[in-house]
Structure formats: structure tokens, C-alpha cells
Design an enzyme around this catalytic site. Structure first.
Site, PDB file in Angstrom:
ATOM      1  N   HIS A   1      61.014  34.133  28.391  1.00  0.00           N
ATOM      2  CA  HIS A   1      59.863  33.333  27.925  1.00  0.00           C
ATOM      3  C   HIS A   1      59.174  33.982  26.712  1.00  0.00           C
ATOM      4  CE1 HIS A   1      56.742  30.166  29.306  1.00  0.00           C
ATOM      5  NE2 HIS A   1      56.693  30.331  27.985  1.00  0.00           N
TER       6      HIS A   1
ATOM      7  N   ARG B   1      59.939  23.886  29.649  1.00  0.00           N
ATOM      8  CA  ARG B   1      59.559  24.519  30.910  1.00  0.00           C
ATOM      9  C   ARG B   1      60.736  24.451  31.873  1.00  0.00           C
ATOM     10  NH1 ARG B   1      56.091  26.684  28.484  1.00  0.00           N
ATOM     11  NH2 ARG B   1      53.850  26.402  28.700  1.00  0.00           N
TER      12      ARG B   1
HETATM   13  P1  NDP Z   1      53.057  18.492  21.768  1.00  0.00           P
HETATM   14  O1  NDP Z   1      52.141  17.886  22.781  1.00  0.00           O
HETATM   15  O2  NDP Z   1      52.572  18.664  20.395  1.00  0.00           O
HETATM   16  O3  NDP Z   1      54.412  17.638  21.688  1.00  0.00           O
HETATM   17  C1  NDP Z   1      55.021  17.147  22.826  1.00  0.00           C
HETATM   18  C2  NDP Z   1      56.117  16.185  22.409  1.00  0.00           C
HETATM   19  O4  NDP Z   1      56.767  15.705  23.592  1.00  0.00           O
HETATM   20  C3  NDP Z   1      55.580  14.947  21.684  1.00  0.00           C
HETATM   21  O5  NDP Z   1      56.498  14.524  20.714  1.00  0.00           O
HETATM   22  C4  NDP Z   1      55.468  13.925  22.808  1.00  0.00           C
HETATM   23  O6  NDP Z   1      55.553  12.576  22.376  1.00  0.00           O
HETATM   24  C5  NDP Z   1      56.699  14.274  23.608  1.00  0.00           C
HETATM   25  N1  NDP Z   1      56.567  13.780  24.986  1.00  0.00           N
HETATM   26  C6  NDP Z   1      55.665  14.117  25.918  1.00  0.00           C
HETATM   27  N2  NDP Z   1      55.847  13.412  27.044  1.00  0.00           N
HETATM   28  C7  NDP Z   1      56.905  12.600  26.808  1.00  0.00           C
HETATM   29  C8  NDP Z   1      57.568  11.623  27.566  1.00  0.00           C
HETATM   30  N3  NDP Z   1      57.205  11.320  28.817  1.00  0.00           N
HETATM   31  N4  NDP Z   1      58.593  10.974  26.997  1.00  0.00           N
HETATM   32  C9  NDP Z   1      58.976  11.259  25.728  1.00  0.00           C
HETATM   33  N5  NDP Z   1      58.385  12.179  24.939  1.00  0.00           N
HETATM   34  C10 NDP Z   1      57.358  12.836  25.481  1.00  0.00           C
HETATM   35  O7  NDP Z   1      53.538  19.873  22.402  1.00  0.00           O
HETATM   36  P2  NDP Z   1      54.021  21.168  21.606  1.00  0.00           P
HETATM   37  O8  NDP Z   1      55.046  20.746  20.638  1.00  0.00           O
HETATM   38  O9  NDP Z   1      52.861  21.928  21.129  1.00  0.00           O
HETATM   39  O10 NDP Z   1      54.676  22.023  22.801  1.00  0.00           O
HETATM   40  C11 NDP Z   1      55.677  21.480  23.603  1.00  0.00           C
HETATM   41  C12 NDP Z   1      55.964  22.407  24.762  1.00  0.00           C
HETATM   42  O11 NDP Z   1      56.694  23.549  24.333  1.00  0.00           O
HETATM   43  C13 NDP Z   1      54.756  23.012  25.472  1.00  0.00           C
HETATM   44  O12 NDP Z   1      54.118  22.111  26.322  1.00  0.00           O
HETATM   45  C14 NDP Z   1      55.396  24.149  26.218  1.00  0.00           C
HETATM   46  O13 NDP Z   1      55.887  23.669  27.459  1.00  0.00           O
HETATM   47  C15 NDP Z   1      56.564  24.550  25.332  1.00  0.00           C
HETATM   48  N6  NDP Z   1      56.318  25.839  24.669  1.00  0.00           N
HETATM   49  C16 NDP Z   1      57.172  26.863  24.978  1.00  0.00           C
HETATM   50  C17 NDP Z   1      57.030  28.072  24.370  1.00  0.00           C
HETATM   51  C18 NDP Z   1      57.985  29.174  24.664  1.00  0.00           C
HETATM   52  O14 NDP Z   1      57.797  30.285  24.179  1.00  0.00           O
HETATM   53  N7  NDP Z   1      59.029  28.926  25.423  1.00  0.00           N
HETATM   54  C19 NDP Z   1      55.970  28.324  23.384  1.00  0.00           C
HETATM   55  C20 NDP Z   1      55.132  27.185  23.147  1.00  0.00           C
HETATM   56  C21 NDP Z   1      55.316  25.997  23.775  1.00  0.00           C
HETATM   57  P3  NDP Z   1      54.404  11.950  21.437  1.00  0.00           P
HETATM   58  O15 NDP Z   1      54.575  12.636  20.101  1.00  0.00           O
HETATM   59  O16 NDP Z   1      54.716  10.508  21.387  1.00  0.00           O
HETATM   60  O17 NDP Z   1      53.105  12.276  22.087  1.00  0.00           O
HETATM   61  C1  OXD Z   2      53.196  28.155  25.514  1.00  0.00           C
HETATM   62  C2  OXD Z   2      54.228  29.063  25.964  1.00  0.00           C
HETATM   63  O1  OXD Z   2      53.028  27.090  26.116  1.00  0.00           O
HETATM   64  O2  OXD Z   2      54.255  30.221  25.481  1.00  0.00           O
HETATM   65  O3  OXD Z   2      52.508  28.482  24.543  1.00  0.00           O
HETATM   66  O4  OXD Z   2      55.066  28.698  26.767  1.00  0.00           O
END
Ligand code: NDP
Ligand code: OXD
Length: 312
Positions: A275, A227
């Protein structure tokens, strides 16, 4: 009949009809209505992407909210949603692979100097350019959850040296997994290419600030598909202007759409995408969304319900 209020950024009726058709295939007794319509006040579920959340106030029967993406920051930001209302997200392997393609493309464009070759093509220059030795590059993936873990594994499969960072300690074959603030610092100082795939929460906001950019190796690359709020954009810009960060590839911004007068547009070593790194695909996501609606309808906690204390 389950009434589902629907909103996806500036919703067109075509978008709503596509989702309606897909969802009804799995759950025929639902009806999608626009969030901004009168009928939405009877909704028990809302399916949302970047919606005006004040419209939820009129829905006295609401049982749960479903994000039309993997991130839920667009719903949880602002703390408007009562704790007792479940918030569900998509977790779609198609999106993880799609992100993996985009990250690989971004990395290859940098290390194979795609844009340099494009400019040579314009002036008919047939000449090899410097190529980075990919074996000597360390890639740091921040966030190795549903998406980041797939990206990290795919990059490792392609022969890259990959380190990943998460909140809880992970074990993934072929990836060096780090956690905690020490792990984060190690990734910041060791990596040549930084890939942010974190969710936006109070603990990850502004995580890439001046101090972190300064501590990255000179000539590092920074890729963000998490983000915009993860990054201090002015400090990233300064680091790209000075060349300390040699290349940045961005898919997300603090203000979307990226304003026309934003200085990123003029910075040659920052590549901009609107995006689209991993878009939600109705074909692959409809089944799980229909199931979540069914669960909420039957007062069952759906899979991929977000932990409100963690915010992701
Ligand atoms: P998940 O919740 O599956 O994974 C998040 C990861 O981040 C986990 O490994 C988590 O750790 C880690 N994390 C979260 N908070 C912290 C912290 N404070 N310190 C360290 N590690 C942390 O999310 P997704 O993989 O499904 O998606 C991630 C993000 O990608 C979404 O929230 C979105 O913002 C972005 N996204 C962007 C898209 C785009 O087109 N640009 C499309 C889809 C998503 P742990 O495993 O220990 O919980
Ligand atoms: C999502 C994104 O969070 O598209 O799925 O950013």
C-alpha cells in the site's frame, strides 16, 4: 486555538510532529493532539487515517473529519459518522502523479519482462526475451477521477491505447471514455491490462469477481491500487493459478498488512506492494488540509467535502 485530533495508523510522535509543523505553517492557531489522548475530547476537527472511530464519540464539539488520504472508505465504512458531520478528503496532484508512476512501472515491468531479465542476470544469461507490442495492448482504467484521469492521460501520452470508465460520462482528449454497466462490460472484455483506481463504495465492492475475471481476455493483466475489497481475492488467485490472468500487481488487500500466510505470497505471477502506490505527502498536502481545518472552524464547507450519498 483549534484542537485537531490526529491518528495515522499506529501513529508515532515523529509523524504527528511532521504534520503539526507543516500545518501550523499555514494555520498557526491549530494544535494537533493524539486521538487517543484526553485532550482530544476538546477537538473540533479530526485528521484521520484508519483510526479507531469509536474514539470520536467522546468529541462533543466535533465539526468535521479530514481523511489523511484521497480515499474515505476508512471513515465511512460501518456508517458510524452522522450525516451532518462533513468528511473531507485530500485531492493532491502529487499523489496522482505518484500513482501514475507506479502504474506505468507496473505495466512496463510486465511488458518489458523485468523479472525475466533479473533472473537472467543472476545466471549471466545475455539474451533478448519476448517483448509485447505495446501498440496492440488496450489498457482499461476503472475510475477516472482525480487520480485515474491523470494515470489514463499519462499512459496515453506514453503511446498506450487507453480506455477509462467512470460513473458519469466523461470527455478526455486521447482517452476512450466509457460509463455505465455497458461501458464496464466493454472494458472487461476488450482490455489487455486492467487498472483499478476506483473508490470503495457499496456499488464498487467485489466489482472484480469470478464472473468478471472469466470474461477478461486470456492472458490479461490485472493491476489494483484501489482497495482490496474491490476484488474477490480467491477468484483472482484461481485466475492467476490457471494462467487466465497472466500477471497481477497488487498494492491493496482485504486485510492490511497482508497476512503472512496469505496464498498471494506464494503465487509467482502476483506481484505485491505494501500500500505505497501513492502515499500522502505532508509537504504537498498540508496547505489544503490547513485550509480545510480553517473552513471547518469557520463553519464553511471545505473544498473536497465528500458527497455522503455517493460515498466518495
Ligand atoms: P475520485 O473520487 O476522484 O475518482 C473516483 C473515480 O471512480 C471517478 O471517476 C468516479 O466516477 C469513479 N466511480 C466511483 N464510483 C463508481 C461507480 N459505481 N461506477 C463507475 N465509476 C465509479 O477518487 P481518486 O481518484 O482521488 O481516488 C480513487 C481511489 O484510489 C481512492 O478512493 C483510493 O481507494 C485509491 N487510492 C489508493 C492509493 C494507494 O496508494 N494505493 C492512494 C490514493 C488513492 P465519476 O467521475 O463519474 O464520479
Ligand atoms: C489513499 C490511500 O486513499 O493512500 O490516499 O490509499
Amino acid at each position: 486555538m483549534t484542537i485537531v485530533a490526529f491518528y495515522s495508523k499506529g501513529t508515532s510522535i515523529e509523524v504527528q510532529n511532521t504534520w503539526s509543523k507543516r500545518l501550523k505553517f499555514y494555520y498557526p492557531s491549530l494544535k494537533l493532539v493524539p486521538l487517543l489522548s484526553e485532550e482530544a475530547k476538546f477537538a473540533t476537527v479530526a485528521l484521520l487515517w484508519k483510526a479507531p472511530l469509536n474514539y470520536l464519540n467522546k468529541m462533543t464539539r466535533i465539526k468535521g473529519l479530514i481523511s489523511l488520504g484521497q480515499g474515505v472508505d476508512h471513515i465511512l465504512n460501518g456508517n458510524l459518522i452522522p450525516e451532518n458531520i462533513p468528511v473531507v478528503r485530500i485531492v493532491d496532484p502529487y499523489m496522482a502523479k505518484s500513482m501514475s508512476h507506479w502504474v506505468l512501472l507496473s505495466i512496463l515491468n510486465i511488458i518489458r519482462d523485468t523479472y525475466g531479465y533479473f533472473s537472467q542476470e543472476n545466471t549471466k544469461i545475455y539474451k533478448p526475451r519476448d517483448e509485447k507490442n505495446f501498440l496492440s495492448l488496450k489498457i482499461g482504467v476503472y475510475g477516472i477521477g482525480a487520480i485515474g484521469s491523470v494515470v489514463a492521460k499519462d499512459l496515453s501520452y506514453m503511446g498506450f491505447n487507453v480506455q477509462g470508465w467512470s460513473r458519469t460520462k466523461k470527455k478526455i482528449k486521447t482517452i476512450t471514455c466509457l460509463s455505465g454497466s455497458e461501458g464496464f462490460q466493454a472494458l472487461i472484455t476488450n482490455s489487455d491490462i486492467h487498472v483499478c483506481l476506483l473508490p470503495l463504495t457499496p456499488s464498487t465492492e467485489n466489482i472484480f469477481n469470478k464472473h468478471k475475471f472469466i470474461n477478461m481476455k486470456k492472458g490479461s493483466c490485472f493491476i489494483n491500487a484501489g482497495r482490496g475489497e474491490h476484488v474477490d481475492e480467491n477468484h483472482l488467485l484461481d485466475s492467476c493459478r490457471s494462467g487466465h490472468i497472466s500477471n497481477a500487481v497488487l498494492d491493496v488487500y482485504r486485510n492490511e498488512p497482508l497476512p503472512k500466510n496469505h496464498p498471494f505470497w506464494k503465487q509467482d505471477n502476483i506481484r505485491l506492494w505494501p500500500h505505497v502506490a501513492a502515499e500522502t505527502n505532508p509537504e504537498t498536502a498540508a496547505k489544503q488540509i490547513a485550509n480545510a481545518i480553517k473552513c471547518l472552524d469557520n463553519n464553511i464547507v471545505p473544498p473536497n467535502t465528500v458527497d455522503r450519498t455517493l460515498g466518495y
